[in-house]
Design a protein around this motif. Structure first.
Motif, PDB file in Angstrom:
ATOM      1  N   THR A 134      24.697 112.242   9.747  1.00  0.00           N
ATOM      2  CA  THR A 134      25.232 111.530   8.569  1.00  0.00           C
ATOM      3  C   THR A 134      26.721 111.228   8.714  1.00  0.00           C
ATOM      4  O   THR A 134      27.149 110.094   8.489  1.00  0.00           O
ATOM      5  CB  THR A 134      24.960 112.344   7.298  1.00  0.00           C
ATOM      6  N   PRO A 135      27.564 112.207   9.095  1.00  0.00           N
ATOM      7  CA  PRO A 135      28.985 111.867   9.275  1.00  0.00           C
ATOM      8  C   PRO A 135      29.216 110.838  10.368  1.00  0.00           C
ATOM      9  O   PRO A 135      30.061 109.943  10.223  1.00  0.00           O
ATOM     10  CB  PRO A 135      29.607 113.207   9.632  1.00  0.00           C
ATOM     11  N   VAL A 136      28.472 110.940  11.468  1.00  0.00           N
ATOM     12  CA  VAL A 136      28.637 109.969  12.565  1.00  0.00           C
ATOM     13  C   VAL A 136      28.242 108.573  12.090  1.00  0.00           C
ATOM     14  O   VAL A 136      28.922 107.582  12.389  1.00  0.00           O
ATOM     15  CB  VAL A 136      27.804 110.407  13.786  1.00  0.00           C
ATOM     16  N   ARG A 137      27.167 108.483  11.336  1.00  0.00           N
ATOM     17  CA  ARG A 137      26.727 107.181  10.828  1.00  0.00           C
ATOM     18  C   ARG A 137      27.773 106.580   9.908  1.00  0.00           C
ATOM     19  O   ARG A 137      28.048 105.381   9.962  1.00  0.00           O
ATOM     20  CB  ARG A 137      25.393 107.352  10.082  1.00  0.00           C
ATOM     21  N   ARG A 138      28.377 107.407   9.096  1.00  0.00           N
ATOM     22  CA  ARG A 138      29.394 106.916   8.182  1.00  0.00           C
ATOM     23  C   ARG A 138      30.624 106.425   8.948  1.00  0.00           C
ATOM     24  O   ARG A 138      31.215 105.392   8.614  1.00  0.00           O
ATOM     25  CB  ARG A 138      29.792 108.011   7.217  1.00  0.00           C
ATOM     26  N   VAL A 139      30.984 107.143   9.996  1.00  0.00           N
ATOM     27  CA  VAL A 139      32.144 106.739  10.798  1.00  0.00           C
ATOM     28  C   VAL A 139      31.866 105.421  11.494  1.00  0.00           C
ATOM     29  O   VAL A 139      32.726 104.513  11.523  1.00  0.00           O
ATOM     30  CB  VAL A 139      32.493 107.848  11.812  1.00  0.00           C
ATOM     31  N   LEU A 140      30.670 105.231  12.048  1.00  0.00           N
ATOM     32  CA  LEU A 140      30.327 103.988  12.738  1.00  0.00           C
ATOM     33  C   LEU A 140      30.303 102.806  11.779  1.00  0.00           C
ATOM     34  O   LEU A 140      30.777 101.718  12.111  1.00  0.00           O
ATOM     35  CB  LEU A 140      28.976 104.131  13.437  1.00  0.00           C
ATOM     36  N   VAL A 141      29.763 103.026  10.595  1.00  0.00           N
ATOM     37  CA  VAL A 141      29.719 101.940   9.603  1.00  0.00           C
ATOM     38  C   VAL A 141      31.125 101.538   9.201  1.00  0.00           C
ATOM     39  O   VAL A 141      31.454 100.359   9.056  1.00  0.00           O
ATOM     40  CB  VAL A 141      28.878 102.366   8.379  1.00  0.00           C
ATOM     41  N   ALA A 142      32.002 102.558   9.035  1.00  0.00           N
ATOM     42  CA  ALA A 142      33.393 102.267   8.656  1.00  0.00           C
ATOM     43  C   ALA A 142      34.099 101.495   9.765  1.00  0.00           C
ATOM     44  O   ALA A 142      34.839 100.521   9.501  1.00  0.00           O
ATOM     45  CB  ALA A 142      34.127 103.565   8.348  1.00  0.00           C
ATOM     46  N   LEU A 143      33.868 101.908  11.023  1.00  0.00           N
ATOM     47  CA  LEU A 143      34.481 101.186  12.146  1.00  0.00           C
ATOM     48  C   LEU A 143      33.970  99.740  12.229  1.00  0.00           C
ATOM     49  O   LEU A 143      34.736  98.809  12.489  1.00  0.00           O
ATOM     50  CB  LEU A 143      34.212 101.926  13.455  1.00  0.00           C
ATOM     51  N   LEU A 144      32.696  99.541  12.010  1.00  0.00           N
ATOM     52  CA  LEU A 144      32.113  98.198  12.056  1.00  0.00           C
ATOM     53  C   LEU A 144      32.708  97.317  10.960  1.00  0.00           C
ATOM     54  O   LEU A 144      33.025  96.148  11.195  1.00  0.00           O
ATOM     55  CB  LEU A 144      30.586  98.281  11.927  1.00  0.00           C
ATOM     56  N   VAL A 145      32.872  97.911   9.788  1.00  0.00           N
ATOM     57  CA  VAL A 145      33.459  97.145   8.683  1.00  0.00           C
ATOM     58  C   VAL A 145      34.890  96.751   9.003  1.00  0.00           C
ATOM     59  O   VAL A 145      35.325  95.628   8.759  1.00  0.00           O
ATOM     60  CB  VAL A 145      33.369  97.948   7.372  1.00  0.00           C
TER      61      VAL A 145
END
Length: 308
Positions: free
Chosen positions: A10-21
């Motif tokens: 979950t934290p990794v997914r959130r970090v990747l989504v934030a980077l993509l945004v």
């Protein structure tokens, strides 16, 4: 008591989504910045990456071509169906035109038949054909209201067909010359022989009672003679034909297979003789020498004397 496992996804997914945004936001800002340096950066990016993406754009181009082809095929199918419907309409109009042309030709043929100027006629349409093994007749749509009388002759555009054998108010029946009960006095040209045309339920009636059969040849014309006042004289009947059994028959001029219009001839009966004494007899010529006249005394003898 077992330890609870840590959830790292979950934290990794959130970090990747934030980077993509953030990356997308940066690209958007760079793409929208109106400055020479940003324009050079965008041009360099397009030159570097867009040509190498042709393989990715190929399926989209193929799909677009297929869609356009399907739309073109759909339009062609609709046009084909419309042409089929128009062809069916044109076929119906063509059939109607052919029928009208045939009817017009038959009516013109009737008008071109040369008849006695004293003969008038009324044309009718053949309604039904009641030909059987024992009777040959047709029904016309003209009757007593049109002035049709029993016994009048009927013709098509080519020759004599038959005679009126029954008259109703609106219809009349025509007995054909091929009927077994039909008898017609005819004359054969050019020999001028008289004969009797007898129907026998075939398309080739028989010639009976020919005066001199040796003077008749196949192909001679056969016309009505007018004997007996049955039909007017001079109406075309047909041509002489010789059957396989040697009998002389008539190939009818009328087209019995396609009787659609008939012309009823208004023939007038000959004057009937009511007083035979009113007919002037021709003078009788005496054959031989003239006989001497008888004396008056011999012509008027005296009465005998009475007896005592």
């Amino acid at each position: 008591m077992a330890r609870a496992s840590h959830d790292f996804a979950t934290p990794v997914r959130r970090v990747l989504v934030a980077l993509l945004v953030l990356i997308l936001l940066g690209l958007f800002l760079v793409w929208r910045i109106d400055s020479p340096r940003a324009e050079q950066l965008r041009a360099a990016f397009i030159d570097r990456f867009v040509p190498s993406f042709e393989w990715a754009l190929l399926p989209a181009a193929k799909l677009s071509t297929m869609v356009e082809g399907f739309q073109s095929y759909s339009r062609l199918y609709e046009q084909n169906q419309e042409l089929r419907r128009e062809l069916q309409k044109m076929s119906a109009w063509k059939e109607a035109a052919v029928q009208l042309e045939q009817e017009n030709a038959k009516l013109l043929a009737q008008n071109n038949v040369r008849l006695d100027p004293a003969l008038t006629s009324v044309s009718g349409v053949v309604l039904t054909d009641s030909g059987t093994a024992f009777r040959q007749s047709v029904l016309l749509n003209v009757g007593a209201r049109d002035g049709v009388l029993d016994g009048w002759a009927t013709m098509d555009g080519l020759g004599l067909v038959g005679r009126i054998s029954g008259v109703g108010q609106r219809t009349s029946r025509v007995m054909l010359l091929t009927d077994p009960s039909s008898r017609l006095p005819v004359r054969i040209l050019p020999s001028g022989q008289h004969a009797l045309l007898a129907g026998d339920n075939t398309q080739f009636p028989v010639l009976d009672f020919i005066e001199r059969p040796e003077d008749v040849r196949p192909g001679d014309r056969v016309i009505s003679s007018g004997d007996g006042g049955v039909f007017p004289a001079g109406l075309v009947v047909g041509q002489v034909a010789q059957a396989s059994d040697g009998r002389l028959r008539v190939r009818m001029a009328a087209d019995y297979g396609r009787l659609e219009f008939l012309r009823v001839l208004r023939s007038h009966p000959s004057e009937a003789i009511s007083d035979q004494a009113s007919v002037i007899a021709p003078p009788q010529q005496q054959i031989g020498p003239q006989l001497p006249a008888a004396p008056a005394a011999a012509a008027n003898p005296a009465p005998p004397a009475p007896r005592p």
